[in-house]
Enzyme design. Structure first.
Site, PDB file in Angstrom:
ATOM      1  N   ARG A 102      31.116 -54.026  40.010  1.00 16.74           N
ATOM      2  CA  ARG A 102      31.306 -53.120  39.048  1.00 16.74           C
ATOM      3  C   ARG A 102      31.817 -53.767  37.830  1.00 16.74           C
ATOM      4  O   ARG A 102      31.377 -53.259  36.493  1.00 16.74           O
ATOM      5  CB  ARG A 102      32.517 -52.186  39.299  1.00 16.74           C
ATOM      6  CG  ARG A 102      32.202 -51.282  40.391  1.00 16.74           C
ATOM      7  CD  ARG A 102      33.191 -50.264  40.362  1.00 16.74           C
ATOM      8  NE  ARG A 102      32.698 -48.975  41.237  1.00 16.74           N
ATOM      9  CZ  ARG A 102      32.624 -47.750  40.687  1.00 16.74           C
ATOM     10  NH1 ARG A 102      32.395 -47.474  39.765  1.00 16.74           N
ATOM     11  NH2 ARG A 102      32.259 -46.810  41.557  1.00 16.74           N
ATOM     12  N   THR A 145      39.305 -46.698  40.505  1.00 19.57           N
ATOM     13  CA  THR A 145      38.246 -46.508  40.146  1.00 19.57           C
ATOM     14  C   THR A 145      37.742 -45.213  40.922  1.00 19.57           C
ATOM     15  O   THR A 145      37.133 -44.190  40.253  1.00 19.57           O
ATOM     16  CB  THR A 145      37.139 -47.513  40.849  1.00 19.57           C
ATOM     17  OG1 THR A 145      37.424 -48.869  40.363  1.00 19.57           O
ATOM     18  CG2 THR A 145      35.691 -47.196  40.816  1.00 19.57           C
ATOM     19  N   THR A 146      38.394 -44.805  42.019  1.00 16.96           N
ATOM     20  CA  THR A 146      38.109 -43.575  42.615  1.00 16.96           C
ATOM     21  C   THR A 146      38.802 -42.227  42.120  1.00 16.96           C
ATOM     22  O   THR A 146      38.288 -41.131  41.950  1.00 16.96           O
ATOM     23  CB  THR A 146      38.582 -43.706  44.217  1.00 16.96           C
ATOM     24  OG1 THR A 146      38.139 -44.878  44.745  1.00 16.96           O
ATOM     25  CG2 THR A 146      38.125 -42.532  44.954  1.00 16.96           C
ATOM     26  N   TYR A 183      42.427 -57.000  41.034  1.00 18.68           N
ATOM     27  CA  TYR A 183      41.537 -56.118  41.647  1.00 18.68           C
ATOM     28  C   TYR A 183      40.064 -56.883  41.255  1.00 18.68           C
ATOM     29  O   TYR A 183      39.831 -57.040  39.993  1.00 18.68           O
ATOM     30  CB  TYR A 183      41.639 -54.585  41.123  1.00 18.68           C
ATOM     31  CG  TYR A 183      40.405 -53.729  41.595  1.00 18.68           C
ATOM     32  CD1 TYR A 183      39.832 -54.120  42.940  1.00 18.68           C
ATOM     33  CD2 TYR A 183      40.465 -52.760  41.291  1.00 18.68           C
ATOM     34  CE1 TYR A 183      38.936 -53.362  43.473  1.00 18.68           C
ATOM     35  CE2 TYR A 183      39.338 -51.821  41.580  1.00 18.68           C
ATOM     36  CZ  TYR A 183      38.695 -52.207  42.840  1.00 18.68           C
ATOM     37  OH  TYR A 183      37.596 -51.067  43.262  1.00 18.68           O
ATOM     38  N   ILE A 238      42.953 -51.055  50.476  1.00 22.69           N
ATOM     39  CA  ILE A 238      43.148 -50.121  49.432  1.00 22.69           C
ATOM     40  C   ILE A 238      41.693 -49.151  49.590  1.00 22.69           C
ATOM     41  O   ILE A 238      40.802 -49.733  49.290  1.00 22.69           O
ATOM     42  CB  ILE A 238      43.386 -50.662  47.957  1.00 22.69           C
ATOM     43  CG1 ILE A 238      44.719 -51.173  48.237  1.00 22.69           C
ATOM     44  CG2 ILE A 238      43.261 -49.397  47.087  1.00 22.69           C
ATOM     45  CD1 ILE A 238      44.990 -51.822  46.689  1.00 22.69           C
ATOM     46  N   TYR A 268      32.438 -55.505  31.385  1.00 25.57           N
ATOM     47  CA  TYR A 268      31.604 -55.478  30.254  1.00 25.57           C
ATOM     48  C   TYR A 268      31.682 -56.647  29.254  1.00 25.57           C
ATOM     49  O   TYR A 268      30.812 -57.460  29.226  1.00 25.57           O
ATOM     50  CB  TYR A 268      31.858 -54.333  29.140  1.00 25.57           C
ATOM     51  CG  TYR A 268      30.572 -54.165  28.128  1.00 25.57           C
ATOM     52  CD1 TYR A 268      29.429 -53.896  28.456  1.00 25.57           C
ATOM     53  CD2 TYR A 268      31.108 -54.631  26.943  1.00 25.57           C
ATOM     54  CE1 TYR A 268      28.529 -54.031  27.575  1.00 25.57           C
ATOM     55  CE2 TYR A 268      30.102 -54.608  25.948  1.00 25.57           C
ATOM     56  CZ  TYR A 268      28.971 -54.352  26.345  1.00 25.57           C
ATOM     57  OH  TYR A 268      27.710 -54.359  25.175  1.00 25.57           O
ATOM     58  N   LYS A 321      43.394 -57.298  45.570  1.00 26.23           N
ATOM     59  CA  LYS A 321      42.506 -56.195  46.380  1.00 26.23           C
ATOM     60  C   LYS A 321      41.050 -57.022  46.292  1.00 26.23           C
ATOM     61  O   LYS A 321      40.358 -57.189  45.126  1.00 26.23           O
ATOM     62  CB  LYS A 321      42.679 -55.032  45.712  1.00 26.23           C
ATOM     63  CG  LYS A 321      41.487 -53.990  46.191  1.00 26.23           C
ATOM     64  CD  LYS A 321      41.368 -52.652  45.568  1.00 26.23           C
ATOM     65  CE  LYS A 321      40.285 -51.976  46.166  1.00 26.23           C
ATOM     66  NZ  LYS A 321      40.221 -50.461  45.291  1.00 26.23           N
TER      67      LYS A 321
END
Length: 297
Positions: A141, A46-47, A136, A207, A109, A165
C-alpha cells in the site's frame, strides 16, 4: 509487558449514507467485538478508512473508541501519516486521550529511505515518550518497506518503539527480522492468511480484518497456538482461508464492510475513491461466510 496477545480487530468505521461517521453504530461494533473475545481494538487504521478522514473526525473517532472501550481491552490508535509533523500532532492528541498504543504506518507516496524511516519514527516516538508505538509495514500500500535491520535499530534505540505489524507478506523477511531482534520487538501479523506462520516465528497475535466478522474464531486461533494446541489453531487457520480470500477479493475495506452489511450490521457505505463491491464478488463473499458458519441477515 506486551500491548496485547491474541487477535486485535482492525475495525471498520461505520458511516451514514451521507458519509458522516456513525458513532452509535461504532459503539455497537465495539461491544460486539468485546463480547466475542477480541483482544484489542485498532481504530482508524487502513480498514477504518483513515485516509479519507479529516484530522478532526479522525481524532474524534479515536477518542470515541477510547471512551467507549473504557480500558476493558487495549485501544490502539492509527496515527501515521506521510508527513512527520502531522503524525506527531495526531500521536500527541491520541496519547492525551489515553490510547494504549499507537499504530504508525510507514510514509506513503513520498516514501522514505531507511535513514528517513529511522528519523521519522524516532521523531514521532520522542513526541509521545510514554506511549508505546507499533510500526506498520505494508509496502503493497505504501511503496515503502521497513527493512529488518531498520526495525531492529529503532526498537533497540527508542524505548517506546516496541512492536511491528508485519504485512509485507514476506515470511523470509519476518524470519530475518526476528533473528536480528533477539526479543526486542513484539511481532503482530498484518495478514489474516499468515497468522500461524508469523506466530511460529515468535509473533504474539494478529491485527486482523477477519476479526470484523469472525472475532471469536480469530481469537481462538491465536490462543490455541499460544497454548500449544497447534493442530486446533491450524484447523481454524486453514478453514478460514476461503473467507480471508473473499475478504481481500477487492481492496480492503470494501469486502469487510460488505460482509458486515450482509450480517445485518448496517455499517453503511464507503468513502470515495472506494466503491461498492462488485455483485459477483459479493455473492462469493456471502458463500464463503456461510461456509465458515457466519449467519447472514
Amino acid at each position: 509487558m506486551a500491548i496485547f496477545k491474541g487477535a486485535g480487530v482492525a475495525i471498520v468505521t461505520p458511516m451514514y449514507e451521507d458519509g458522516k461517521v456513525n458513532y452509535d453504530k461504532l459503539g455497537e461494533l465495539i461491544e460486539f467485538q468485546i463480547a466475542n473475545s477480541t483482544d484489542a481494538i485498532i481504530i482508524c487504521g487502513t480498514t477504518g478508512e483513515s485516509s479519507t478522514m479529516d484530522h478532526g473526525e479522525h481524532l474524534r473517532t479515536i477518542k470515541y473508541a477510547i471512551d467507549k472501550v473504557a480500558k476493558r481491552i487495549p485501544v490502539i490508535a492509527g496515527t501515521g501519516s506521510n508527513c512527520t509533523e502531522t503524525a506527531i500532532s495526531m500521536s500527541k492528541e491520541a496519547a492525551s486521550y489515553g490510547a494504549d498504543a499507537l499504530l504508525v504506518v510507514t510514509p506513503y507516496y513520498n516514501k522514505a529511505t531507511q535513514k528517513g524511516l529511522i528519523a521519522h519514527y524516532t521523531a514521532i516516538a520522542e513526541a509521545v515518550p510514554e506511549t508505546p508505538i507499533i510500526m506498520y509495514n505494508v509496502p503493497s500500500r505504501t511503496g515503502c518497506n521497513i527493512q529488518p535491520a531498520t526495525a531492529v535499530t529503532l526498537a533497540k534505540n527508542v524505548k517506546n518503539i516496541v512492536g511491528i505489524k508485519e504485512a509485507s507478506g514476506d515470511l523470509s523477511q519476518v524470519a530475518k527480522l526476528m533473528s536480528l531482534a533477539e526479543g526486542c520487538l513484539e511481532l503482530y501479523s498484518g495478514n489474516d492468511d499468515q497468522v500461524l506462520p508469523i506466530l511460529s516465528l515468535g509473533g504474539l497475535g494478529v491485527i486482523s480484518v477477519l476479526s470484523n466478522v469472525a472475532p471469536q474464531e480469530t481469537h481462538d486461533m491465536v490462543m490455541k497456538f499460544l497454548d500449544g494446541d497447534i493442530k486446533g489453531a491450524a484447523e481454524i487457520q486453514l478453514r478460514a482461508i476461503p473467507l480471508v480470500n473473499a475478504l481481500f477479493s477487492e481492496v480492503n475495506p470494501i469486502p469487510a464492510k460488505a460482509a458486515l452489511n450482509l450480517m445485518g450490521m448496517n455499517v453503511g457505505s464507503l468513502r470515495m475513491p472506494l466503491s461498492e463491491m462488485e455483485e459477483d464478488n459479493k455473492a462469493k463473499l456471502a458463500e464463503a461466510m456461510k461456509a465458515f458458519g457466519i449467519t447472514l441477515a
